[in-house]
Write a protein that holds these residues in place. Structure first.
Motif, PDB file in Angstrom:
ATOM      1  N   THR A   6      -6.447   3.454   7.983  1.00  0.00           N
ATOM      2  CA  THR A   6      -5.265   4.291   8.098  1.00  0.00           C
ATOM      3  C   THR A   6      -5.535   5.217   9.281  1.00  0.00           C
ATOM      4  O   THR A   6      -6.154   6.196   8.853  1.00  0.00           O
ATOM      5  CB  THR A   6      -4.631   4.685   6.878  1.00  0.00           C
ATOM      6  N   SER A  33       0.533   3.237   8.602  1.00  0.00           N
ATOM      7  CA  SER A  33      -0.372   2.717   7.947  1.00  0.00           C
ATOM      8  C   SER A  33      -0.053   1.283   7.735  1.00  0.00           C
ATOM      9  O   SER A  33       1.014   1.171   7.302  1.00  0.00           O
ATOM     10  CB  SER A  33      -0.433   3.206   6.447  1.00  0.00           C
ATOM     11  N   VAL A  72       1.414   0.553   4.310  1.00  0.00           N
ATOM     12  CA  VAL A  72       2.714   1.299   3.827  1.00  0.00           C
ATOM     13  C   VAL A  72       3.736   0.224   4.545  1.00  0.00           C
ATOM     14  O   VAL A  72       4.915  -0.031   4.060  1.00  0.00           O
ATOM     15  CB  VAL A  72       3.012   2.541   4.390  1.00  0.00           C
ATOM     16  N   ARG A  80       4.340  -3.074   2.760  1.00  0.00           N
ATOM     17  CA  ARG A  80       4.952  -2.758   1.540  1.00  0.00           C
ATOM     18  C   ARG A  80       6.545  -2.792   1.882  1.00  0.00           C
ATOM     19  O   ARG A  80       7.582  -3.266   1.314  1.00  0.00           O
ATOM     20  CB  ARG A  80       4.644  -1.697   0.969  1.00  0.00           C
ATOM     21  N   ARG A 117       3.737   1.876 -10.032  1.00  0.00           N
ATOM     22  CA  ARG A 117       4.095   2.627  -8.977  1.00  0.00           C
ATOM     23  C   ARG A 117       5.238   2.402  -8.083  1.00  0.00           C
ATOM     24  O   ARG A 117       4.969   1.213  -7.460  1.00  0.00           O
ATOM     25  CB  ARG A 117       2.855   2.991  -8.250  1.00  0.00           C
ATOM     26  N   GLU A 171      -4.792  -6.215  -3.569  1.00  0.00           N
ATOM     27  CA  GLU A 171      -5.487  -5.576  -2.831  1.00  0.00           C
ATOM     28  C   GLU A 171      -6.597  -4.676  -3.677  1.00  0.00           C
ATOM     29  O   GLU A 171      -6.211  -4.596  -4.663  1.00  0.00           O
ATOM     30  CB  GLU A 171      -4.958  -4.661  -1.808  1.00  0.00           C
TER      31      GLU A 171
HETATM   32  C1  IPM Z   1      -3.172   3.305  -1.566  1.00  0.00           C
HETATM   33  C2  IPM Z   1      -3.609   3.892  -0.453  1.00  0.00           C
HETATM   34  C3  IPM Z   1      -2.513   3.703   0.762  1.00  0.00           C
HETATM   35  C4  IPM Z   1      -1.374   4.696   0.194  1.00  0.00           C
HETATM   36  C5  IPM Z   1      -2.928   4.445   1.893  1.00  0.00           C
HETATM   37  C6  IPM Z   1      -4.215   3.793   2.700  1.00  0.00           C
HETATM   38  C7  IPM Z   1      -1.868   4.513   3.038  1.00  0.00           C
HETATM   39  O1  IPM Z   1      -4.217   5.122  -0.788  1.00  0.00           O
HETATM   40  O2  IPM Z   1      -2.740   2.010  -1.507  1.00  0.00           O
HETATM   41  O3  IPM Z   1      -3.045   3.820  -2.672  1.00  0.00           O
HETATM   42  O4  IPM Z   1      -1.408   6.091   0.280  1.00  0.00           O
HETATM   43  O5  IPM Z   1      -0.404   4.019  -0.652  1.00  0.00           O
END
Ligand code: IPM
Ligand code: MG
Length: 400
Positions: free
Chosen positions: A118, A130, A133, A136, A161, A305
């Motif tokens: 990232t 990222s 992100v 998602r 989450r 992942e």
């Molecule tokens: C996660 C990671 C990611 C996030 C980063 C890499 C953008 O920390 O998957 O938890 O913050 O969601």
């Protein structure tokens, strides 16, 4: 007063609000959940990613192919390697996910993704969003489901989450109003909160778990976290058999390290950023972020992942083959369970516990002297073939 700067910021903000209201309409219009039972083939995409990603993704793929041998042969399951999700290619195209890569991803039903670098301010890379992100958001993978288990302490947590909103929704679209004033935006919607909270309650109900914990900072962040909490309390009323409690993120962070209290938490649902932070903390207790996997789930697509980063230093120092693939394999177990192979997923989880936490015939140190990822995987696949796997696991967990 810098009237011109304020005017520009207001216009920018107006555009963001329009975009977010459109997103709410899209959530409302989303179709039904995909049914993997009726699919043939179920296409599993493998995305190597950066740094140690291709190494650990490759090991995880070996384990999946081993467990899905028959399905692969019968054509029920198909694996596809997707190239090009590297930081070099993303930087060259100036996109968090290059268009051709996204097109291939959309052809798969589920993907297994290695960690991706990232970029951040000050890096040699352009400061693009990222890839995680972006993926998602792009595929509307609204649930980031992260299990953490410490069997010998009776800790069995499932974190839900939220994965598309909160400070992440517009994380790359904040405003420097003037040289002195920077503003980011936190976004919470009724629909976005409801779908993740409902998923947490449904999970608890299906598993006969009678406890769901909502975590926010609604005492201070009154409007957005306030909404998340009130939607949560409303959804909770539909599940009278499940206890619902709510905690603030600060005290929750403390209670997770309280050995007397922590095993009382079961299913935990929370907005994006708190979920990001607390799941790293939780994973550390299980044995490190290198041991934790995650599922990113939406109605149509799902991506699995590791929860950690790409560890470029390990590659620079020539140690990539010593990277622990356990996190990616935990992600693979979630993938198996998600597409309907629950039993095999459970076995894989047990084998991971045995090899990584109990028997430890091989130890991963991340350096020469420790085992390589390949050796660990061979050990894991050997353990999977042990007819006594289940009783062995039970013996370890109960200490008999
Ligand atoms: C996660 C990671 C990611 C996030 C980063 C890499 C953008 O920390 O998957 O938890 O913050 O969601
Ligand atoms: Mg994180």
């Amino acid at each position: 007063m810098n009237i011109e700067a304020i005017k520009k910021a207001k216009e920018h903000f107006g555009g963001l609000l329009e975009e977010q209201l459109r997103r709410v309409e899209q959530i409302k219009a989303a179709g039904d959940w995909i049914d993997y039972q009726t699919l043939k083939p179920i296409i599993i995409g493998i995305l190597g990613g950066d740094g140690i990603g291709p190494y650990i993704a490759n090991e995880a793929q070996r384990v999946l192919e081993f467990l899905l041998k028959d399905e692969q042969k019968s054509g029920k399951v198909e694996f596809r390697i997707i190239e090009g999700l590297t930081i070099e290619n993303r930087a060259a195209k100036m996109k968090p996910i290059p268009d051709d890569v996204l097109k291939e991803i959309r052809k798969c039903h589920v993907t297994l993704k290695g960690p991706t670098t990232t970029p951040r301010k000050g890096d040699p890379w352009p400061n693009i969003e990222s890839c995680n992100v972006a993926m998602r958001k792009e595929l509307d993978l609204f649930a980031n489901v992260r299990p953490v288990r410490i069997p010998r302490e009776g800790v069995d947590w499932m974190f839900f989450r939220e994965n598309t909103e909160d400070l992440y929704a517009l994380g790359s679209q904040g405003i420097n109003v003037t040289d002195d004033l920077a503003v980011d935006f936190k976004v919470i919607t009724t629909q976005g909160s409801e779908r993740i909270i409902r998923m947490a309650f449904e999970y608890a109900k299906r598993r006969g778990i009678n406890q769901v914990t909502i975590v926010t900072k609604a005492n201070v962040i009154k409007t957005t976290d306030g909404k998340f909490l009130s939607v949560g309390q409303q959804v909770a009323r539909e599940y009278p058999e499940i206890n619902c409690d709510d905690w603030y993120i600060d005290i929750m962070t403390a209670k997770l390290i309280d050995p007397k209290r922590r095993n009382q938490f079961k299913v935990i649902v929370l907005p994006n950023l708190y979920g990001d932070i607390i799941t790293d903390e939780a994973a550390e207790m299980q044995g490190g972020v290198g041991t934790a996997g995650a599922a990113n789930i939406g109605k149509r697509y799902a991506m699995f992942e590791a929860i950690h980063g790409s560890a470029p230093r390990m590659v620079e120092e020539g140690r990539a083959q010593y990277a622990d693939p356990a996190s990616m394999i935990r992600g693979s177990a979630m993938l198996l369970s998600h597409i309907g192979y629950e039993e095999r997923a459970n076995k894989l989880e047990m084998a991971l516990d045995i090899c990584g936490q109990y028997e430890k015939k091989l130890v991963m140190t991340g350096r020469p002297g420790g085992a390589t990822g390949r050796e660990f995987c061979d050990y894991l696949m050997g353990t999977l073939q042990d007819p006594e796997l289940k009783s062995k696991w039970q013996g370890f967990v109960t200490g008999n």
